[in-house]
Design an enzyme around this catalytic site. Structure first.
Site, short mmCIF file in Angstrom:
data_model
loop_
_atom_site.label_atom_id
_atom_site.label_comp_id
_atom_site.label_asym_id
_atom_site.label_seq_id
_atom_site.Cartn_x
_atom_site.Cartn_y
_atom_site.Cartn_z
N TYR A 52 -12.83 -3.77 11.90
CA TYR A 52 -11.74 -3.01 11.82
C TYR A 52 -10.95 -3.20 12.87
CZ TYR A 52 -8.20 0.53 10.73
OH TYR A 52 -7.04 1.21 10.57
N ALA B 218 -11.23 -5.72 15.20
CA ALA B 218 -10.92 -6.99 15.60
C ALA B 218 -9.50 -7.30 14.58
CB ALA B 218 -11.92 -8.04 15.16
N ASN C 111 1.68 -2.24 5.58
CA ASN C 111 0.74 -1.04 5.57
C ASN C 111 -0.57 -1.16 4.81
OD1 ASN C 111 0.43 2.04 5.95
ND2 ASN C 111 0.50 1.47 3.63
N GLY D 210 0.80 -1.35 -0.01
CA GLY D 210 0.07 0.10 -0.05
C GLY D 210 0.90 1.31 -0.08
P1 NAP Z 1 -5.17 4.77 2.32
O1 NAP Z 1 -4.64 5.94 1.75
O2 NAP Z 1 -6.44 4.30 1.79
O3 NAP Z 1 -4.10 3.38 2.24
C1 NAP Z 1 -4.74 2.41 2.03
C2 NAP Z 1 -3.53 1.33 1.29
O4 NAP Z 1 -3.87 -0.16 1.25
C3 NAP Z 1 -3.72 1.76 -0.28
O5 NAP Z 1 -2.61 2.32 -0.67
C4 NAP Z 1 -3.95 0.49 -0.95
O6 NAP Z 1 -3.49 0.50 -1.99
C5 NAP Z 1 -3.64 -0.41 0.26
N1 NAP Z 1 -4.47 -1.65 -0.02
C6 NAP Z 1 -5.75 -1.76 0.41
N2 NAP Z 1 -6.37 -3.09 0.02
C7 NAP Z 1 -5.10 -3.62 -0.57
C8 NAP Z 1 -4.75 -4.85 -0.97
N3 NAP Z 1 -5.75 -6.10 -0.96
N4 NAP Z 1 -3.52 -5.23 -1.40
C9 NAP Z 1 -2.63 -4.37 -1.32
N5 NAP Z 1 -2.84 -3.12 -0.83
C10 NAP Z 1 -3.92 -2.98 -0.46
O7 NAP Z 1 -5.41 4.80 4.10
P2 NAP Z 1 -4.01 5.06 5.02
O8 NAP Z 1 -4.59 5.86 6.32
O9 NAP Z 1 -2.96 5.60 4.48
O10 NAP Z 1 -3.78 3.59 5.54
C11 NAP Z 1 -2.68 2.71 5.77
C12 NAP Z 1 -2.75 2.03 7.04
O11 NAP Z 1 -2.72 2.83 8.02
C13 NAP Z 1 -3.85 0.99 7.09
O12 NAP Z 1 -3.50 -0.43 7.27
C14 NAP Z 1 -4.75 1.70 7.99
O13 NAP Z 1 -5.64 0.69 8.45
C15 NAP Z 1 -3.91 2.09 8.93
N6 NAP Z 1 -4.49 3.23 9.83
C16 NAP Z 1 -4.64 4.27 9.28
C17 NAP Z 1 -5.28 5.25 10.00
C18 NAP Z 1 -5.78 6.78 9.52
O14 NAP Z 1 -6.21 7.46 10.42
N7 NAP Z 1 -5.56 7.06 8.21
C19 NAP Z 1 -5.18 4.99 11.56
C20 NAP Z 1 -4.78 3.89 12.02
C21 NAP Z 1 -4.38 2.92 11.08
P3 NAP Z 1 -4.35 0.66 -3.52
O15 NAP Z 1 -4.60 2.29 -3.00
O16 NAP Z 1 -3.14 0.49 -4.43
O17 NAP Z 1 -5.28 -0.27 -3.56
#
Ligand code: NAP
Length: 243
Positions: free
Chosen positions: A151, A153, A86, A8
């Site tokens: 989420y 879990a 990630n 990601g």
């Molecule tokens: P984001 O911009 O939506 O990024 C999510 C990423 O995950 C995207 O790059 C997407 O890739 C990738 N992804 C989703 N499904 C996938 C799959 N099946 N295979 C490979 N890649 C996949 O959101 P983000 O906030 O940066 O999230 C990144 C991580 O941080 C996540 O694990 C999220 O749960 C965690 N997190 C975020 C927050 C927050 O407040 N933003 C808080 C706590 C934890 P594509 O776009 O290429 O499909």
């Protein structure tokens, strides 16, 4: 030169992690699933800046893709020093509205995806007796979020996986840690209203939402030799939200 894989890695937190690792002199393999344009754009930008970056299509729910990205990195750069798990998805729903498909998608992406990546990374790192894995959980994996049962879990599962794997891989000189972000300004928050975001900001003791760069710095630290005696830990980067 060290090599890092970031799943990601083209958007949001992953993009900041990919960029920071590249700036710090790593070869970076940017995993993407659907965001091919963003991935290409980031790769071009980093290469123009003189850094070493390459993209790879990796759906973390597919075992073959996760072995594939590790094999690709090893062929291209000789080894994998750091794997950053990630990739993730989020969804807000009452438990009574969560369908079987919602539950499966969430667990398959956030937990099984993390497992797939850790397994592929471990296979490569064990033979070298060296490496570091950083998993991205969430503060909701620690405290639980209302209307995010699936989420929360999945992200609790990532913490359990991290601790168990840290014990298992420590004798192989591989560290496994976890970052638990708070509310971070990325597309993942696009379904939140301005009022929701303001409420979350006010609830955060440091009185601001986090940035992807805040998380990237913690990931870099845990990956680096500065953290060489740290394994099995969950580092909260949440402005003090969960205390
Ligand atoms: P984001 O911009 O939506 O990024 C999510 C990423 O995950 C995207 O790059 C997407 O890739 C990738 N992804 C989703 N499904 C996938 C799959 N099946 N295979 C490979 N890649 C996949 O959101 P983000 O906030 O940066 O999230 C990144 C991580 O941080 C996540 O694990 C999220 O749960 C965690 N997190 C975020 C927050 C927050 O407040 N933003 C808080 C706590 C934890 P594509 O776009 O290429 O499909």
């Amino acid at each position: 030169m060290k090599t890092a894989i970031v799943t990601g890695g083209a958007t949001g937190i992953g993009r900041a992690v990919s960029s920071l690792f590249a700036e710090k002199g790593y070869n970076v393999v940017i995993g993407y699933n659907k965001s091919i344009d963003a991935a290409k754009e980031l790769e071009t930008k980093l290469i123009k800046q003189g850094f070493s970056a390459v993209i790879y299509n990796c759906d973390v729910t597919k075992t073959s893709d996760t072995y594939g990205i590790v094999d690709f990195a090893v062929q291209k750069f000789g080894k994998v020093d750091t794997f950053v798990c990630n990739a993730g998805i989020a969804q807000q729903k009452l438990i009574t509205d969560i369908t079987d498909e919602d539950w499966s998608n969430m667990i398959n992406t956030n937990l099984t995806g993390c497992f797939n990546c850790c397994r592929a990374a471990a296979k490569s790192m064990i033979s070298r007796h060296s490496g570091s894995i950083v998993n991205i959980s969430s503060m909701w994996g620690i405290s639980g979020a209302s209307c995010e049962v699936h989420y929360s879990a999945s992200k609790s599962g990532v913490i359990g996986l991290t601790k168990a794997l840290a014990k298992e891989l420590a004798p192989s000189n591989i560290r496994v840690n976890c970052v638990a972000p708070g509310v971070i300004k990325t597309d993942m928050l696009s379904s939140f209203s301005a009022e929701d975001l303001e409420r979350l900001r006010v609830e955060t003791p440091l009185s601001r939402l986090g940035t992807p760069e805040d998380i990237a710095k913690a990931v870099l630290f845990l990956s680096s030799d500065d953290a060489s005696f740290i394994t099995g830990q969950v580092l909260s980067v949440d402005g003090g939200f969960i205390l």
